[in-house]
Design a protein around this motif. Structure first.
Motif, PDB file in Angstrom:
ATOM      1  N   PRO A  80      -1.728   7.878   4.827  1.00 31.36           N
ATOM      2  CA  PRO A  80      -0.307   7.832   4.459  1.00 31.36           C
ATOM      3  C   PRO A  80       0.328   9.191   4.175  1.00 31.36           C
ATOM      4  N   LYS A  81      -0.389  10.093   3.522  1.00 34.30           N
ATOM      5  CA  LYS A  81       0.195  11.391   3.166  1.00 34.30           C
ATOM      6  C   LYS A  81       0.468  12.259   4.397  1.00 34.30           C
ATOM      7  N   LYS A  82      -0.119  11.874   5.541  1.00 33.99           N
ATOM      8  CA  LYS A  82       0.073  12.631   6.778  1.00 33.99           C
ATOM      9  C   LYS A  82       1.225  12.084   7.626  1.00 33.99           C
ATOM     10  N   MET A  83       1.751  10.919   7.237  1.00 36.94           N
ATOM     11  CA  MET A  83       2.728  10.219   8.066  1.00 36.94           C
ATOM     12  C   MET A  83       4.148  10.397   7.543  1.00 36.94           C
ATOM     13  N   LYS A  84       5.087  10.422   8.450  1.00 41.53           N
ATOM     14  CA  LYS A  84       6.493  10.467   8.048  1.00 41.53           C
ATOM     15  C   LYS A  84       6.925   9.104   7.516  1.00 41.53           C
ATOM     16  N   ASP A  85       6.557   8.064   8.215  1.00 42.09           N
ATOM     17  CA  ASP A  85       6.916   6.703   7.798  1.00 42.09           C
ATOM     18  C   ASP A  85       5.645   5.971   7.373  1.00 42.09           C
ATOM     19  N   GLY A  86       5.537   4.685   7.684  1.00 45.93           N
ATOM     20  CA  GLY A  86       4.383   3.919   7.261  1.00 45.93           C
ATOM     21  C   GLY A  86       3.132   4.228   8.068  1.00 45.93           C
ATOM     22  N   SER A  87       1.981   4.134   7.421  1.00 46.41           N
ATOM     23  CA  SER A  87       0.689   4.371   8.063  1.00 46.41           C
ATOM     24  C   SER A  87       0.170   3.084   8.685  1.00 46.41           C
ATOM     25  N   PRO A  88      -0.105   3.078  10.003  1.00 45.77           N
ATOM     26  CA  PRO A  88      -0.657   1.867  10.633  1.00 45.77           C
ATOM     27  C   PRO A  88      -2.000   1.457  10.042  1.00 45.77           C
ATOM     28  N   LEU A  89      -2.860   2.428   9.733  1.00 46.19           N
ATOM     29  CA  LEU A  89      -4.174   2.104   9.194  1.00 46.19           C
ATOM     30  C   LEU A  89      -4.056   1.517   7.793  1.00 46.19           C
ATOM     31  N   TRP A  90      -3.237   2.135   6.962  1.00 47.84           N
ATOM     32  CA  TRP A  90      -3.001   1.612   5.610  1.00 47.84           C
ATOM     33  C   TRP A  90      -2.373   0.224   5.698  1.00 47.84           C
ATOM     34  N   ASP A 213      12.297   3.657  -9.652  1.00 48.86           N
ATOM     35  CA  ASP A 213      13.370   2.928  -8.985  1.00 48.86           C
ATOM     36  C   ASP A 213      12.715   1.939  -8.016  1.00 48.86           C
ATOM     37  N   LYS A 214      12.453   0.744  -8.506  1.00 52.65           N
ATOM     38  CA  LYS A 214      11.715  -0.224  -7.698  1.00 52.65           C
ATOM     39  C   LYS A 214      12.517  -0.708  -6.493  1.00 52.65           C
ATOM     40  N   PHE A 215      13.840  -0.649  -6.590  1.00 53.89           N
ATOM     41  CA  PHE A 215      14.658  -1.082  -5.454  1.00 53.89           C
ATOM     42  C   PHE A 215      14.601  -0.057  -4.324  1.00 53.89           C
ATOM     43  N   ALA A 216      14.653   1.227  -4.667  1.00 60.24           N
ATOM     44  CA  ALA A 216      14.521   2.272  -3.650  1.00 60.24           C
ATOM     45  C   ALA A 216      13.143   2.209  -3.004  1.00 60.24           C
ATOM     46  N   CYS A 217      12.122   1.979  -3.841  1.00 62.95           N
ATOM     47  CA  CYS A 217      10.758   1.845  -3.327  1.00 62.95           C
ATOM     48  C   CYS A 217      10.656   0.664  -2.371  1.00 62.95           C
ATOM     49  N   GLN A 218      11.187  -0.490  -2.756  1.00 64.57           N
ATOM     50  CA  GLN A 218      11.103  -1.675  -1.907  1.00 64.57           C
ATOM     51  C   GLN A 218      11.863  -1.483  -0.604  1.00 64.57           C
ATOM     52  N   LYS A 223      11.567  -0.840   5.215  1.00 61.42           N
ATOM     53  CA  LYS A 223      11.823  -0.021   6.405  1.00 61.42           C
ATOM     54  C   LYS A 223      10.521   0.239   7.160  1.00 61.42           C
ATOM     55  N   ASN A 224       9.483   0.594   6.430  1.00 54.21           N
ATOM     56  CA  ASN A 224       8.196   0.862   7.070  1.00 54.21           C
ATOM     57  C   ASN A 224       7.654  -0.379   7.776  1.00 54.21           C
ATOM     58  N   GLU A 225       7.814  -1.538   7.137  1.00 54.67           N
ATOM     59  CA  GLU A 225       7.342  -2.768   7.765  1.00 54.67           C
ATOM     60  C   GLU A 225       8.087  -3.016   9.080  1.00 54.67           C
ATOM     61  N   ARG A 226       9.371  -2.819   9.059  1.00 54.15           N
ATOM     62  CA  ARG A 226      10.153  -3.029  10.282  1.00 54.15           C
ATOM     63  C   ARG A 226       9.672  -2.110  11.405  1.00 54.15           C
ATOM     64  N   LEU A 227       9.432  -0.842  11.085  1.00 59.18           N
ATOM     65  CA  LEU A 227       8.983   0.124  12.091  1.00 59.18           C
ATOM     66  C   LEU A 227       7.571  -0.209  12.582  1.00 59.18           C
ATOM     67  N   LEU A 234       0.987  -5.283  13.761  1.00 59.89           N
ATOM     68  CA  LEU A 234       1.045  -5.736  12.371  1.00 59.89           C
ATOM     69  C   LEU A 234       2.206  -6.705  12.171  1.00 59.89           C
ATOM     70  N   GLU A 235       1.983  -7.691  11.311  1.00 59.90           N
ATOM     71  CA  GLU A 235       2.991  -8.717  11.060  1.00 59.90           C
ATOM     72  C   GLU A 235       3.492  -8.719   9.634  1.00 59.90           C
ATOM     73  N   SER A 236       2.689  -8.165   8.711  1.00 58.98           N
ATOM     74  CA  SER A 236       3.066  -8.183   7.296  1.00 58.98           C
ATOM     75  C   SER A 236       2.540  -6.919   6.627  1.00 58.98           C
ATOM     76  N   ALA A 237       3.352  -5.871   6.667  1.00 57.35           N
ATOM     77  CA  ALA A 237       2.881  -4.585   6.154  1.00 57.35           C
ATOM     78  C   ALA A 237       4.035  -3.803   5.520  1.00 57.35           C
ATOM     79  N   ASP A 238       4.605  -4.380   4.456  1.00 56.72           N
ATOM     80  CA  ASP A 238       5.662  -3.655   3.733  1.00 56.72           C
ATOM     81  C   ASP A 238       4.966  -2.664   2.801  1.00 56.72           C
ATOM     82  N   THR A 239       4.569  -1.543   3.388  1.00 58.08           N
ATOM     83  CA  THR A 239       3.700  -0.593   2.711  1.00 58.08           C
ATOM     84  C   THR A 239       4.230   0.832   2.808  1.00 58.08           C
ATOM     85  N   CYS A 240       3.656   1.689   1.979  1.00 53.59           N
ATOM     86  CA  CYS A 240       3.909   3.134   2.053  1.00 53.59           C
ATOM     87  C   CYS A 240       2.608   3.860   1.725  1.00 53.59           C
TER      88      CYS A 240
END
Length: 253
Positions: A80-90, A213-218, A223-227, A234-240
């Motif tokens: 994750p720390k290497k990615m701009k958006d969400g990490s596929p592996l994470w 700020d849990k709303f900003a985090c969510q 956004k990451n899940e959509r991307l 992946l079908e369910s990965a609302d992650t960072c």
């Protein structure tokens, strides 16, 4: 029962994780127990809010709370720390263990009910109202009460195997030993005010020493899940995971 039930519960959880046959994603779990009447569960109604349920509100004859942690591997932790958006592996590690938690919880519950006890597993994620993000149960708080770790500056927990991974909970009427020595808080910001890398890496600046700020985090998670849905299977990965990945204690051997 001289620790027989505790050891069996630990083995069930370990065996069920091994059934996934994903050593590329997961390491051996950590398991600990707390008393359902530990006063800290009542205190969560003040710390988190009245909407947070106690063990007795899930299971009227509750005696013990089983908390367990599935640590991620070094490769999952580092991405994750290497990615701009969400990490596929994470995202994959998150999605697959979330799906399997129900299997693990059911196996633990079946073992206990076969012995004549009642038991209920709490779903691993999305236990909150999406409108206000108020969650009825904190797996992380239960893990702290059970002695698995303590809260770091980013409100995630550093266990003896690090903070990179997922927590879950089973509540039961069985009386289980609760004598685990709490893990030392390794967070450098908590200890002496240094580090703070988790604050700096957050892409939406949701984290600070005083607030989250849990709303900003969510929004970032959504956004990451959509991307990830657009670019992977992946079908369910609302992650960072960036605030965990950057931590010096995210992964501990």
């Amino acid at each position: 029962m001289n620790g027989i039930m505790e050891r069996k519960v630990e083995k069930i959880i370990s065996d069920k994780v091994n059934e996934l046959n994903r050593p590329d994603l997961y390491r051996q779990p950590l398991v600990s127990f707390s008393s359902a009447d530990d006063e800290r569960y009542d205190e969560l109604k003040k710390i988190i809010g009245e909407w947070h349920l106690t063990p007795f509100e899930f299971l009227s004859d509750a005696k013990s709370v089983i908390s367990y942690f599935i640590p991620f591997t070094k490769d999952v932790t580092a991405e994750p720390k290497k990615m701009k958006d969400g990490s596929p592996l994470w995202g994959e590690a998150y999605q697959e263990i979330n799906r399997h938690f129900n299997v693990i919880n059911e196996a633990v519950s079946d073992y206990l009910t076969d012995l004549g006890y009642s038991a209920i597993g709490i779903k691993p994620t999305h236990t909150y109202d999406p409108k206000n993000l108020k969650s009825m149960w904190s797996h992380r708080s239960a893990a702290v009460i059970a002695g698995l770790g303590d809260f770091g500056a980013n409100r995630l927990i550093i266990t003896e195997k690090g903070s990179s991974g997922r927590f879950c909970t089973v509540i039961t009427s069985a009386v289980l030993k609760t004598d685990k020595v709490p893990v030392e808080n390794k967070c450098l910001y908590i200890k002496n005010g240094t580090c703070g890398l988790c604050f700096k890496i957050c892409p939406v600046k949701a984290l600070s020493a005083e607030t989250m700020d849990k709303f900003a985090c969510q929004d970032e998670l959504n956004k990451n899940e959509r991307l990830l849905k657009e670019t992977t299977k992946l079908e369910s990965a609302d992650t960072c995971g960036k605030c965990i990945s950057i931590c010096p204690f995210a992964y501990i051997e």
